[in-house]
Design a protein around this motif. Structure first.
Motif, short mmCIF file in Angstrom:
data_model
loop_
_atom_site.label_atom_id
_atom_site.label_comp_id
_atom_site.label_asym_id
_atom_site.label_seq_id
_atom_site.Cartn_x
_atom_site.Cartn_y
_atom_site.Cartn_z
N GLU A 193 -61.07 117.79 -6.75
CA GLU A 193 -60.68 116.47 -6.24
C GLU A 193 -59.31 116.10 -6.81
OE1 GLU A 193 -63.75 113.18 -5.30
OE2 GLU A 193 -62.73 112.43 -7.10
N ALA A 194 -58.42 117.08 -6.84
CA ALA A 194 -57.11 116.87 -7.45
C ALA A 194 -56.41 115.64 -6.91
CB ALA A 194 -56.24 118.12 -7.24
N HIS A 195 -56.54 115.40 -5.61
CA HIS A 195 -55.81 114.30 -4.98
C HIS A 195 -56.66 113.03 -4.83
CE1 HIS A 195 -51.97 116.22 -3.77
NE2 HIS A 195 -52.67 117.30 -3.97
N GLY A 196 -57.76 112.95 -5.57
CA GLY A 196 -58.63 111.78 -5.42
C GLY A 196 -58.92 111.03 -6.69
N ALA A 197 -58.06 111.13 -7.69
CA ALA A 197 -58.31 110.45 -8.97
C ALA A 197 -58.38 108.94 -8.80
CB ALA A 197 -57.24 110.82 -9.99
N HIS A 198 -57.77 108.42 -7.73
CA HIS A 198 -57.71 106.98 -7.50
C HIS A 198 -58.86 106.46 -6.65
CE1 HIS A 198 -55.99 108.96 -4.04
NE2 HIS A 198 -56.09 107.86 -3.34
N PHE A 199 -59.74 107.33 -6.16
CA PHE A 199 -60.78 106.90 -5.23
C PHE A 199 -61.70 105.83 -5.82
CE2 PHE A 199 -61.02 110.80 -2.14
CZ PHE A 199 -59.73 110.51 -1.73
N SER A 200 -61.90 105.87 -7.13
CA SER A 200 -62.79 104.90 -7.77
C SER A 200 -62.15 103.53 -7.98
CB SER A 200 -63.27 105.44 -9.12
OG SER A 200 -63.98 106.65 -8.95
N ALA A 201 -60.88 103.40 -7.62
CA ALA A 201 -60.16 102.15 -7.89
C ALA A 201 -60.63 101.00 -7.01
CB ALA A 201 -58.65 102.36 -7.70
N SER A 202 -61.02 101.31 -5.77
CA SER A 202 -61.33 100.24 -4.81
C SER A 202 -62.20 100.77 -3.67
CB SER A 202 -60.03 99.67 -4.23
OG SER A 202 -60.27 98.90 -3.07
N LYS A 203 -62.85 99.84 -2.99
CA LYS A 203 -63.68 100.20 -1.82
C LYS A 203 -62.84 100.62 -0.63
CE LYS A 203 -67.38 97.03 -3.23
NZ LYS A 203 -68.10 95.77 -2.90
N VAL A 204 -61.54 100.35 -0.65
CA VAL A 204 -60.69 100.73 0.49
C VAL A 204 -60.43 102.24 0.51
CG1 VAL A 204 -59.57 98.47 0.42
CG2 VAL A 204 -58.43 100.45 -0.62
N PHE A 205 -60.71 102.91 -0.61
CA PHE A 205 -60.50 104.36 -0.69
C PHE A 205 -61.80 105.09 -0.38
CE2 PHE A 205 -57.39 102.56 -3.76
CZ PHE A 205 -56.24 102.90 -3.07
N PRO A 206 -61.71 106.35 0.01
CA PRO A 206 -62.93 107.13 0.21
C PRO A 206 -63.77 107.18 -1.07
CG PRO A 206 -61.03 108.28 1.11
CD PRO A 206 -60.49 107.12 0.34
N ILE A 207 -65.05 107.50 -0.94
CA ILE A 207 -65.94 107.59 -2.09
C ILE A 207 -65.65 108.90 -2.84
CG2 ILE A 207 -68.35 107.66 -2.84
CD1 ILE A 207 -69.07 106.21 -0.25
N SER A 208 -65.59 108.82 -4.16
CA SER A 208 -65.35 110.01 -4.96
C SER A 208 -66.50 111.01 -4.81
CB SER A 208 -65.20 109.63 -6.43
OG SER A 208 -65.21 110.77 -7.26
N ALA A 209 -66.18 112.29 -4.89
CA ALA A 209 -67.20 113.34 -4.83
C ALA A 209 -68.21 113.17 -5.96
CB ALA A 209 -66.55 114.71 -4.90
N LEU A 210 -67.77 112.64 -7.09
CA LEU A 210 -68.68 112.42 -8.21
C LEU A 210 -69.76 111.41 -7.83
CD1 LEU A 210 -68.84 113.42 -11.21
CD2 LEU A 210 -67.88 111.21 -11.84
N ASP A 211 -69.37 110.35 -7.12
CA ASP A 211 -70.33 109.34 -6.67
C ASP A 211 -71.21 109.85 -5.54
OD1 ASP A 211 -69.44 107.43 -8.50
OD2 ASP A 211 -67.84 106.78 -7.18
N LEU A 212 -70.77 110.91 -4.86
CA LEU A 212 -71.57 111.50 -3.79
C LEU A 212 -72.53 112.57 -4.32
CD1 LEU A 212 -68.84 111.84 -1.01
CD2 LEU A 212 -70.71 110.18 -1.11
N GLY A 213 -72.48 112.82 -5.63
CA GLY A 213 -73.46 113.73 -6.22
C GLY A 213 -72.94 115.05 -6.72
N ALA A 214 -71.64 115.31 -6.63
CA ALA A 214 -71.09 116.59 -7.09
C ALA A 214 -71.36 116.78 -8.58
CB ALA A 214 -69.59 116.66 -6.82
N ASP A 215 -71.54 118.02 -8.99
CA ASP A 215 -71.88 118.32 -10.38
C ASP A 215 -70.67 118.28 -11.31
OD1 ASP A 215 -74.88 119.45 -10.32
OD2 ASP A 215 -73.84 120.05 -8.50
N VAL A 216 -69.57 118.88 -10.86
CA VAL A 216 -68.33 118.88 -11.65
C VAL A 216 -67.18 118.51 -10.71
CG1 VAL A 216 -66.83 120.17 -13.21
CG2 VAL A 216 -69.26 120.77 -13.05
N VAL A 217 -66.34 117.61 -11.16
CA VAL A 217 -65.19 117.15 -10.36
C VAL A 217 -63.94 117.21 -11.23
CG1 VAL A 217 -64.15 115.18 -9.19
CG2 VAL A 217 -66.58 115.67 -8.85
N VAL A 218 -62.90 117.83 -10.68
CA VAL A 218 -61.62 117.93 -11.38
C VAL A 218 -60.60 117.09 -10.62
CG1 VAL A 218 -59.76 119.47 -12.11
CG2 VAL A 218 -62.15 120.22 -12.27
#
Length: 473
Positions: A193-218
């Protein structure tokens, strides 16, 4: 507390004491550096493992506090700072979950570091081609049905490695279901998830893979958060992956002399995200939308918005993205990358009241387009999708087998049907076009010829200036 930046605060306190350096690094707080003054001023914070500054590889104090705050911010079981980029995170998660000859499902438009990790481990990849989006002209994500098909055939898969979002900002709409499917079979899902470090900042962004259940996220914090280049995160939230195994490999793979400047920028970037408000996101979208509307008035410029609001594609029909990139750079506007069709812009993660030169940039983009149209000759229209027609592919030879095989350099126009012996990587975005062990297809050769025709840059082992590539003999 949200206001905490333990590592940054400790560094400031240490420097304020005006310490006398009889330790590394040799520039001695910048005193003996010949770098420009602006850089020298930062070198007083370029320290090493000293009293009060903790030990990166065995943290017990401020680095441990900072990493715990990082895990809290992202909702992870455990999080790590990375000073060797997302590359080292991808390598560590592969080493921690895969062994020699393990079957691993890999999204074909992964970053080169993923393929390097598989090669180092000696795993046997099963490549899955992503879908091709006809509007944005980019490769997107793997479908759930394709993943199900592979898992039904290959019941001994040990891990699934996915990219979310893509470099261009496209996200997989079925990722949650894909993760659930893998977990039913006790297969861990590793996400770049190299290009998604900001996803957790706000609801306007896609949901992070970590919140979708991924085991390891970079995540590459430096790509969309205000962190220095190479500064990245790794998060674990899993019953299938041992965090201590990942920690052990990170200690092996990362530098034993970590940069405290990078570590401080990670602490600061985490704080920036943790204090980001929905009102900040609303401000960002308002500024962005005004700019997009203004750009769309510039005929014949085409503007495409991606799933990630920070990613924007610009296209001028009849001209390649490389031509547009060159015209923009002549005006002092530097896109993230160009491809055959377009350029990619990455916007800043603005907070309320922060200023970015959108209006000025629109004027410069207009001038670039006018200059582009004055050029003699127009680019050819390119139609080859930058992805394979076949959904699933298994290399003809494993990485281990290739080590002992003879190779030869041949004209690439005669390479159809041959087996690639080297990695060939258009850069950016760093997604390999040819991987060792894969058969060279008509599609791959067409992509190569189109990229060469428009002046794309390549990494890897090649002799493209002589029109040669390396294949198995």
């Amino acid at each position: 507390m949200k206001t905490e930046r333990p590592l940054v605060e400790s560094l400031v306190k240490f420097v304020d004491k005006q310490p006398k350096s009889f330790h590394v690094p040799g520039h001695k707080h910048g005193a003996f550096s010949g770098l420009p003054r602006e850089i020298q001023s930062a070198l007083s914070f370029d320290l090493t493992e000293l009293a009060g500054l903790d030990d990166f590889h065995h943290p017990e104090e401020v680095i441990l506090q900072s990493e715990r705050l990082l895990a809290e911010t992202y909702g992870a079981d455990r999080s790590f700072f990375l000073v060797n980029g997302s590359t080292v995170g991808n390598l560590a998660m592969i080493y921690a979950t895969c062994k020699r000859n393990d079957k691993v499902i890999v999204q074909r438009n992964a970053h080169k570091s993923v393929f390097h990790g598989l090669q180092l481990v000696g795993a046997k990849p099963i490549y899955v081609a992503p879908e091709w989006d006809e509007e944005t002209l980019t490769a997107t994500s793997v479908t759930l049905s394709t993943l199900e098909e592979i898992l039904n055939i290959h019941t001994d898969v040990k891990a699934v490695i996915l990219t979310y979002p893509t470099y261009y900002g496209a996200v997989a709409k079925e990722l949650k279901k894909q993760i659930e499917l893998c977990h039913q079979l006790n297969i861990p899902v590793l996400v770049d998830e190299a290009h998604g470090a900001h996803f957790s900042a706000s609801k306007v962004f896609p949901i992070s893979a970590l919140d979708l259940g991924a085991d390891v996220v970079v995540q590459s914090a430096h790509k969309t958060l205000p962190a220095m280049t190479m500064a990245s995160f790794l998060h674990i939230k899993s019953k299938l992956v041992d965090s201590e195994r990942i920690n052990r490999y990170l200690r092996m793979l990362q530098s034993s002399s970590p940069s405290y400047l990078l570590l401080a920028s990670l602490d600061d970037a985490r704080h920036y995200l943790q204090t980001y408000l929905e009102s900040d996101a609303a401000y960002l979208l308002d500024k962005k939308n005004q700019w997009i509307d203004a750009l769309r008035s510039l005929h014949p410029l085409q503007v495409f918005e991606m799933d990630d609001p920070l990613k924007v594609l610009l296209r001028v029909p009849g001209y390649s993205g490389f031509q547009l990139k060159e015209a923009l750079e002549e005006q002092g506007v530097y896109p993230e990358l160009a491809d055959v069709h377009q350029v990619l812009f990455i916007l800043p993660l603005l907070k309320h009241g922060q200023v970015f030169p959108f209006a000025e940039t629109r004027i410069l983009i207009k001038e670039a387009i006018e200059n582009l149209k004055r050029e003699d000759g127009r680019a050819l229209e390119f139609t080859t999708p930058m992805t394979e027609l076949s959904n699933i592919s298994i290399p003809e030879y494993s990485f281990d087998e290739l080590e002992d095989m003879e190779t030869e350099w041949i004209p690439y126009v005669r390479a159809i049907g041959r087996i690639s012996a080297k990695m060939l990587i258009p850069y950016p975005p760093g997604i390999p076009l040819m991987i060792p062990g894969e058969k060279i297809t008509v599609s791959k050769l067409s992509q190569l010829e189109e990229l060469l025709a428009v002046g794309a840059s390549f990494q890897g082992d090649h002799k493209l200036e002589e029109k040669l590539i390396c294949v198995v003999k």
